[in-house]
Design a protein around this motif. Structure first.
Motif, PDB file in Angstrom:
ATOM      1  N   GLU A  29      21.769   0.047  34.912  1.00  0.00           N
ATOM      2  CA  GLU A  29      20.341   0.062  35.199  1.00  0.00           C
ATOM      3  C   GLU A  29      20.087   1.164  36.219  1.00  0.00           C
ATOM      4  O   GLU A  29      20.809   1.275  37.215  1.00  0.00           O
ATOM      5  CB  GLU A  29      19.901  -1.269  35.814  1.00  0.00           C
ATOM      6  N   ALA A  30      19.065   1.971  35.995  1.00  0.00           N
ATOM      7  CA  ALA A  30      18.688   3.031  36.936  1.00  0.00           C
ATOM      8  C   ALA A  30      17.245   2.792  37.366  1.00  0.00           C
ATOM      9  O   ALA A  30      16.365   2.648  36.525  1.00  0.00           O
ATOM     10  CB  ALA A  30      18.840   4.400  36.288  1.00  0.00           C
ATOM     11  N   TYR A  31      17.010   2.747  38.681  1.00  0.00           N
ATOM     12  CA  TYR A  31      15.694   2.492  39.254  1.00  0.00           C
ATOM     13  C   TYR A  31      15.222   3.730  40.006  1.00  0.00           C
ATOM     14  O   TYR A  31      15.902   4.196  40.902  1.00  0.00           O
ATOM     15  CB  TYR A  31      15.766   1.300  40.202  1.00  0.00           C
ATOM     16  N   THR A  32      14.065   4.255  39.643  1.00  0.00           N
ATOM     17  CA  THR A  32      13.554   5.466  40.278  1.00  0.00           C
ATOM     18  C   THR A  32      12.546   5.127  41.368  1.00  0.00           C
ATOM     19  O   THR A  32      12.002   4.021  41.414  1.00  0.00           O
ATOM     20  CB  THR A  32      12.869   6.398  39.261  1.00  0.00           C
ATOM     21  N   VAL A  33      12.275   6.103  42.237  1.00  0.00           N
ATOM     22  CA  VAL A  33      11.285   5.911  43.298  1.00  0.00           C
ATOM     23  C   VAL A  33       9.884   5.726  42.728  1.00  0.00           C
ATOM     24  O   VAL A  33       9.005   5.208  43.407  1.00  0.00           O
ATOM     25  CB  VAL A  33      11.286   7.079  44.319  1.00  0.00           C
ATOM     26  N   LYS A  34       9.660   6.139  41.484  1.00  0.00           N
ATOM     27  CA  LYS A  34       8.346   6.007  40.840  1.00  0.00           C
ATOM     28  C   LYS A  34       8.153   4.653  40.174  1.00  0.00           C
ATOM     29  O   LYS A  34       7.158   4.439  39.490  1.00  0.00           O
ATOM     30  CB  LYS A  34       8.162   7.105  39.803  1.00  0.00           C
ATOM     31  N   GLY A  35       9.117   3.735  40.317  1.00  0.00           N
ATOM     32  CA  GLY A  35       8.984   2.413  39.711  1.00  0.00           C
ATOM     33  C   GLY A  35       9.443   2.350  38.264  1.00  0.00           C
ATOM     34  O   GLY A  35       9.164   1.381  37.571  1.00  0.00           O
ATOM     35  N   GLU A  36      10.154   3.375  37.807  1.00  0.00           N
ATOM     36  CA  GLU A  36      10.689   3.360  36.445  1.00  0.00           C
ATOM     37  C   GLU A  36      12.038   2.643  36.434  1.00  0.00           C
ATOM     38  O   GLU A  36      12.783   2.700  37.409  1.00  0.00           O
ATOM     39  CB  GLU A  36      10.918   4.775  35.930  1.00  0.00           C
ATOM     40  N   LEU A  37      12.339   2.034  35.317  1.00  0.00           N
ATOM     41  CA  LEU A  37      13.617   1.372  35.099  1.00  0.00           C
ATOM     42  C   LEU A  37      14.182   1.859  33.777  1.00  0.00           C
ATOM     43  O   LEU A  37      13.518   1.761  32.747  1.00  0.00           O
ATOM     44  CB  LEU A  37      13.430  -0.140  35.061  1.00  0.00           C
ATOM     45  N   CYS A  38      15.390   2.415  33.821  1.00  0.00           N
ATOM     46  CA  CYS A  38      16.080   2.839  32.601  1.00  0.00           C
ATOM     47  C   CYS A  38      17.268   1.913  32.411  1.00  0.00           C
ATOM     48  O   CYS A  38      18.024   1.668  33.345  1.00  0.00           O
ATOM     49  CB  CYS A  38      16.580   4.268  32.725  1.00  0.00           C
ATOM     50  N   HIS A  39      17.435   1.414  31.209  1.00  0.00           N
ATOM     51  CA  HIS A  39      18.451   0.406  30.905  1.00  0.00           C
ATOM     52  C   HIS A  39      19.327   0.894  29.761  1.00  0.00           C
ATOM     53  O   HIS A  39      18.818   1.284  28.717  1.00  0.00           O
ATOM     54  CB  HIS A  39      17.746  -0.891  30.503  1.00  0.00           C
ATOM     55  N   THR A  40      20.642   0.867  29.961  1.00  0.00           N
ATOM     56  CA  THR A  40      21.586   1.175  28.887  1.00  0.00           C
ATOM     57  C   THR A  40      22.509  -0.015  28.730  1.00  0.00           C
ATOM     58  O   THR A  40      23.168  -0.433  29.682  1.00  0.00           O
ATOM     59  CB  THR A  40      22.413   2.436  29.221  1.00  0.00           C
ATOM     60  N   GLY A  41      22.554  -0.562  27.522  1.00  0.00           N
ATOM     61  CA  GLY A  41      23.401  -1.713  27.226  1.00  0.00           C
ATOM     62  C   GLY A  41      24.411  -1.351  26.158  1.00  0.00           C
ATOM     63  O   GLY A  41      24.048  -1.174  25.003  1.00  0.00           O
ATOM     64  N   GLY A  42      25.675  -1.181  26.543  1.00  0.00           N
ATOM     65  CA  GLY A  42      26.704  -0.818  25.574  1.00  0.00           C
ATOM     66  C   GLY A  42      26.438   0.567  25.018  1.00  0.00           C
ATOM     67  O   GLY A  42      25.887   1.435  25.683  1.00  0.00           O
ATOM     68  N   THR A  43      26.829   0.776  23.770  1.00  0.00           N
ATOM     69  CA  THR A  43      26.660   2.088  23.150  1.00  0.00           C
ATOM     70  C   THR A  43      25.436   2.170  22.248  1.00  0.00           C
ATOM     71  O   THR A  43      25.032   3.263  21.872  1.00  0.00           O
ATOM     72  CB  THR A  43      27.903   2.450  22.308  1.00  0.00           C
ATOM     73  N   ASN A  44      24.826   1.037  21.894  1.00  0.00           N
ATOM     74  CA  ASN A  44      23.734   1.051  20.929  1.00  0.00           C
ATOM     75  C   ASN A  44      22.405   0.521  21.463  1.00  0.00           C
ATOM     76  O   ASN A  44      21.523   0.210  20.695  1.00  0.00           O
ATOM     77  CB  ASN A  44      24.114   0.237  19.694  1.00  0.00           C
ATOM     78  N   GLY A  45      22.261   0.406  22.776  1.00  0.00           N
ATOM     79  CA  GLY A  45      21.012  -0.111  23.323  1.00  0.00           C
ATOM     80  C   GLY A  45      20.493   0.744  24.462  1.00  0.00           C
ATOM     81  O   GLY A  45      21.247   1.144  25.344  1.00  0.00           O
ATOM     82  N   TYR A  46      19.188   1.046  24.410  1.00  0.00           N
ATOM     83  CA  TYR A  46      18.554   1.811  25.480  1.00  0.00           C
ATOM     84  C   TYR A  46      17.118   1.329  25.643  1.00  0.00           C
ATOM     85  O   TYR A  46      16.428   1.069  24.661  1.00  0.00           O
ATOM     86  CB  TYR A  46      18.553   3.305  25.170  1.00  0.00           C
ATOM     87  N   GLY A  47      16.680   1.237  26.889  1.00  0.00           N
ATOM     88  CA  GLY A  47      15.312   0.812  27.120  1.00  0.00           C
ATOM     89  C   GLY A  47      14.726   1.403  28.370  1.00  0.00           C
ATOM     90  O   GLY A  47      15.437   1.870  29.260  1.00  0.00           O
ATOM     91  N   LYS A  48      13.391   1.406  28.419  1.00  0.00           N
ATOM     92  CA  LYS A  48      12.662   1.849  29.600  1.00  0.00           C
ATOM     93  C   LYS A  48      11.698   0.749  29.990  1.00  0.00           C
ATOM     94  O   LYS A  48      11.184   0.025  29.146  1.00  0.00           O
ATOM     95  CB  LYS A  48      11.890   3.133  29.307  1.00  0.00           C
ATOM     96  N   GLY A  49      11.459   0.665  31.288  1.00  0.00           N
ATOM     97  CA  GLY A  49      10.549  -0.335  31.792  1.00  0.00           C
ATOM     98  C   GLY A  49      10.085   0.027  33.180  1.00  0.00           C
ATOM     99  O   GLY A  49      10.149   1.192  33.588  1.00  0.00           O
ATOM    100  N   THR A  50       9.631  -0.981  33.914  1.00  0.00           N
ATOM    101  CA  THR A  50       9.114  -0.778  35.260  1.00  0.00           C
ATOM    102  C   THR A  50       9.652  -1.851  36.195  1.00  0.00           C
ATOM    103  O   THR A  50      10.088  -2.913  35.759  1.00  0.00           O
ATOM    104  CB  THR A  50       7.581  -0.837  35.284  1.00  0.00           C
ATOM    105  N   TRP A  51       9.603  -1.543  37.495  1.00  0.00           N
ATOM    106  CA  TRP A  51       9.947  -2.517  38.523  1.00  0.00           C
ATOM    107  C   TRP A  51       8.938  -2.396  39.651  1.00  0.00           C
ATOM    108  O   TRP A  51       8.288  -1.368  39.802  1.00  0.00           O
ATOM    109  CB  TRP A  51      11.376  -2.309  39.029  1.00  0.00           C
ATOM    110  N   ARG A  52       8.812  -3.485  40.435  1.00  0.00           N
ATOM    111  CA  ARG A  52       7.939  -3.441  41.601  1.00  0.00           C
ATOM    112  C   ARG A  52       8.432  -4.433  42.649  1.00  0.00           C
ATOM    113  O   ARG A  52       8.925  -5.514  42.303  1.00  0.00           O
ATOM    114  CB  ARG A  52       6.489  -3.713  41.241  1.00  0.00           C
TER     115      ARG A  52
END
Length: 159
Positions: free
Chosen positions: A57-80
């Motif tokens: 999981e990668a969390y940016t200062v802009k509130g973005e969340l990047c998620h990588t699960g294994g080799t076949n899953g990727y997602g984007k989201g937000t955090w606060r």
């Protein structure tokens, strides 16, 4: 062929975190302030039957969340942030099969509590197949460990 077990293994969850830092006030009195969960976090989720998935999981200062699960899953989201050392997050992870074709998605979210370079999250996942049919929903605790404090870059897609 894409299976429900593989979908479960790929949906490996998301999250973030907060820590505590201090700064010095004018009179030299420490003033606590939040330390945002900015950086990269890792965990391994054991789905049983030999299915262990590395989740990043990668969390940016802009509130973005990047998620990588294994080799076949990727997602984007937000955090606060929601309070001292707490935050919430939402992310949609898309799965592909071994040929790179869209195979479904997991809608995930939760609330996390950070203690130093570790955070625990009360995580929920709802998984759908490629046609949008509900497959299953799950809830549980996931523990992440920070691997980097640097502000990450969230790619548009990792494929």
């Amino acid at each position: 062929m894409f299976s429900t077990r593989k979908t479960a293994a790929l949906l490996a969850a998301a999250l973030l975190s907060l820590g505590t830092a201090t700064t010095t006030a004018h009179a030299g009195t420490p003033v606590p302030r939040l330390s945002l969960p900015v950086g990269t976090w890792d965990t391994y989720i054991d789905f049983g039957g030999g299915a262990i998935v590395h989740v990043v999981e990668a969390y940016t200062v802009k509130g973005e969340l990047c998620h990588t699960g294994g080799t076949n899953g990727y997602g984007k989201g937000t955090w606060r942030p929601t309070g001292r050392n707490t935050f919430t997050y939402e992310v949609v992870e898309k799965f592909t099969d071994d040929q790179g074709r869209y195979a479904g998605r997991a809608e995930m979210g939760g609330s996390a509590v950070q203690t130093g370079d570790v955070f625990r999250t009360d995580h929920t996942s709802t998984v759908y197949d490629a046609e949008g049919n509900f497959l299953f929903s799950d809830r549980g605790e996931i523990v992440f460990t920070r691997s980097s404090k640097a502000n990450p870059k969230c790619p548009a897609n990792n494929r």
